[in-house]
Design an enzyme around this catalytic site. Sequence first.
Site, PDB file in Angstrom:
ATOM      1  N   VAL A  85       0.829  -1.205   0.000  1.00 27.04           N
ATOM      2  CA  VAL A  85       0.000   0.000   0.000  1.00 27.04           C
ATOM      3  C   VAL A  85       0.863   1.254   0.000  1.00 27.04           C
ATOM      4  O   VAL A  85       0.678   2.161  -0.819  1.00 27.04           O
ATOM      5  CB  VAL A  85      -0.942   0.006   1.223  1.00 27.04           C
ATOM      6  CG1 VAL A  85      -1.733   1.307   1.289  1.00 27.04           C
ATOM      7  CG2 VAL A  85      -1.880  -1.184   1.166  1.00 27.04           C
TER       8      VAL A  85
ATOM      9  N   THR B 103      -2.579  -4.751   9.080  1.00 29.00           N
ATOM     10  CA  THR B 103      -3.387  -5.061  10.261  1.00 29.00           C
ATOM     11  C   THR B 103      -3.907  -6.493  10.122  1.00 29.00           C
ATOM     12  O   THR B 103      -4.998  -6.719   9.592  1.00 29.00           O
ATOM     13  CB  THR B 103      -4.568  -4.079  10.405  1.00 29.00           C
ATOM     14  OG1 THR B 103      -5.173  -3.887   9.118  1.00 29.00           O
ATOM     15  CG2 THR B 103      -4.100  -2.746  10.943  1.00 29.00           C
TER      16      THR B 103
ATOM     17  N   THR C 117      -6.412  -1.091   7.444  1.00 29.97           N
ATOM     18  CA  THR C 117      -7.773  -1.574   7.705  1.00 29.97           C
ATOM     19  C   THR C 117      -7.989  -1.746   9.205  1.00 29.97           C
ATOM     20  O   THR C 117      -7.228  -2.448   9.871  1.00 29.97           O
ATOM     21  CB  THR C 117      -8.012  -2.911   6.999  1.00 29.97           C
ATOM     22  OG1 THR C 117      -7.878  -2.715   5.594  1.00 29.97           O
ATOM     23  CG2 THR C 117      -9.408  -3.438   7.297  1.00 29.97           C
TER      24      THR C 117
ATOM     25  N   CYS D  56      -6.752  -9.055   2.792  1.00 32.87           N
ATOM     26  CA  CYS D  56      -7.990  -8.267   2.816  1.00 32.87           C
ATOM     27  C   CYS D  56      -9.227  -9.127   3.037  1.00 32.87           C
ATOM     28  O   CYS D  56      -9.809  -9.120   4.115  1.00 32.87           O
ATOM     29  CB  CYS D  56      -8.137  -7.477   1.511  1.00 32.87           C
ATOM     30  SG  CYS D  56      -7.017  -6.060   1.405  1.00 32.87           S
TER      31      CYS D  56
ATOM     32  N   ARG E 284       0.984 -13.715   2.029  1.00 30.20           N
ATOM     33  CA  ARG E 284       0.217 -13.481   3.247  1.00 30.20           C
ATOM     34  C   ARG E 284      -1.087 -14.272   3.255  1.00 30.20           C
ATOM     35  O   ARG E 284      -1.879 -14.186   2.336  1.00 30.20           O
ATOM     36  CB  ARG E 284      -0.081 -11.991   3.406  1.00 30.20           C
ATOM     37  CG  ARG E 284       1.140 -11.166   3.777  1.00 30.20           C
ATOM     38  CD  ARG E 284       0.834  -9.704   3.817  1.00 30.20           C
ATOM     39  NE  ARG E 284       0.505  -9.181   2.494  1.00 30.20           N
ATOM     40  CZ  ARG E 284       0.103  -7.923   2.273  1.00 30.20           C
ATOM     41  NH1 ARG E 284      -0.035  -7.090   3.288  1.00 30.20           N
ATOM     42  NH2 ARG E 284      -0.156  -7.513   1.046  1.00 30.20           N
TER      43      ARG E 284
END
Length: 432
Positions: free
Chosen positions: A20, A92, A129, A269, A334
Amino acid sequence: MTAGHEGTVPDIVVVGLGYVGLPLALRLSKAFPVRGFDIDAGRIAELREGYDRTHEVDSALLLAALETSALRLEQDVAACRGAQAYIVTVPTPVDADNRPDLALVERACASVAAMLEAAARPVVVFESTVYPGVTEDVCGPILAQASGLERGRDFFLGYSPERINPGDREHTVDRITKVVAGENPEVTARLCAIYGEVTSGGVFAARSIRVAEAAKVIENAQRDINIAFINEVAQITRKLGISIYDVLDAAKTKWNFLPFQPGMVGGHCIGVDPYYLSHCAQGLGHDPQVILAGRSINDGMASWLAGELDRALAPSSRVLVLGLAFKENVPDLRNSKVAELIASLCARGHTVAVHDPLVDRHEAHHEYGIDLLADLPQEPWDAVIMAVPHAAYHALPQARLAALLHEGGLFADIKNAFPGLDEVPGVRRWRI
């Protein structure tokens, strides 16, 4: 430009240079002086050489920004003091019990607190997030206590949810709509001015920070639930002896049918954000039944696939898995559910080898204890599982893929990406 305080051009620090933060910092540097901060010295060293291990930014563009000093890379807190805006983009995740893990955000807040100077009246923007309330109730107090400054007078809070989709070259940070919210109208206006320079997709000012936080978590929770529905239908259709992909081909001819696809839901996500929303709901005394039901189905998909594959395989088969990343055409490991699929197959007595042309071999071993093959094998296997159909696999001739199998071997096409193998003699193509 008047995105800063009292008409000044803001000096911006982006905290966390991952999937990001790095694309955002590079794009911001086209309009503002930007410092990119990361505590990972190895990451900073790589970026200074123009190498991005996430493959999200172009090396030439990164080097050009560094050479003109539009973008500076720092790992020293002191080198980032005095900016007018700090944008926090750290991950997060959830913990082993699927509870929100805010440790990285809290650590970032402590670092940012040491950078703040009241004279700059900085705004601290979070893109990570979180569930509604974290920015103001968790991050704000940490910043105030650690800095000794007063929120709302010496520094201000804002939120702008990240919408980076790794590997997506269409919905990039310079094209998407950015949602922003500040703790007051003046801060919101500052954020609209900053992010308005970033994207051609426009800026949407949310009514409050909590609204913006909630928007982020429901975006991915909605996708999670839709995929869970299709995964559950896939389990039903398999019992019926028909393929979910054939069913979808028929159903999507209706104009308002949403063509979600079955599969393993990993990544940072969709497989994580619903837990932030459910945690928030439970804290309010609400039982989030739909959200958690969707998570349960998707979290169990790797194990279900392993069971279905086991029934199609001979005992103690030698299996080659192609793809370990959580999705196509990215090196991102991830929350990869492929690792769970591999572990489940091994537990059922099969011997499994894994190849992925994009994933870092050291990272695969560190994260999952998986030793990736350096090259695609030449010898045949009892079964090949196409878990992540990277473009590199699509580029292979069908004969090369077929040669990976013994005569009559099983080609498990998890994502229905290689229909042409149905016509190849000696290959048993398996799909959900």
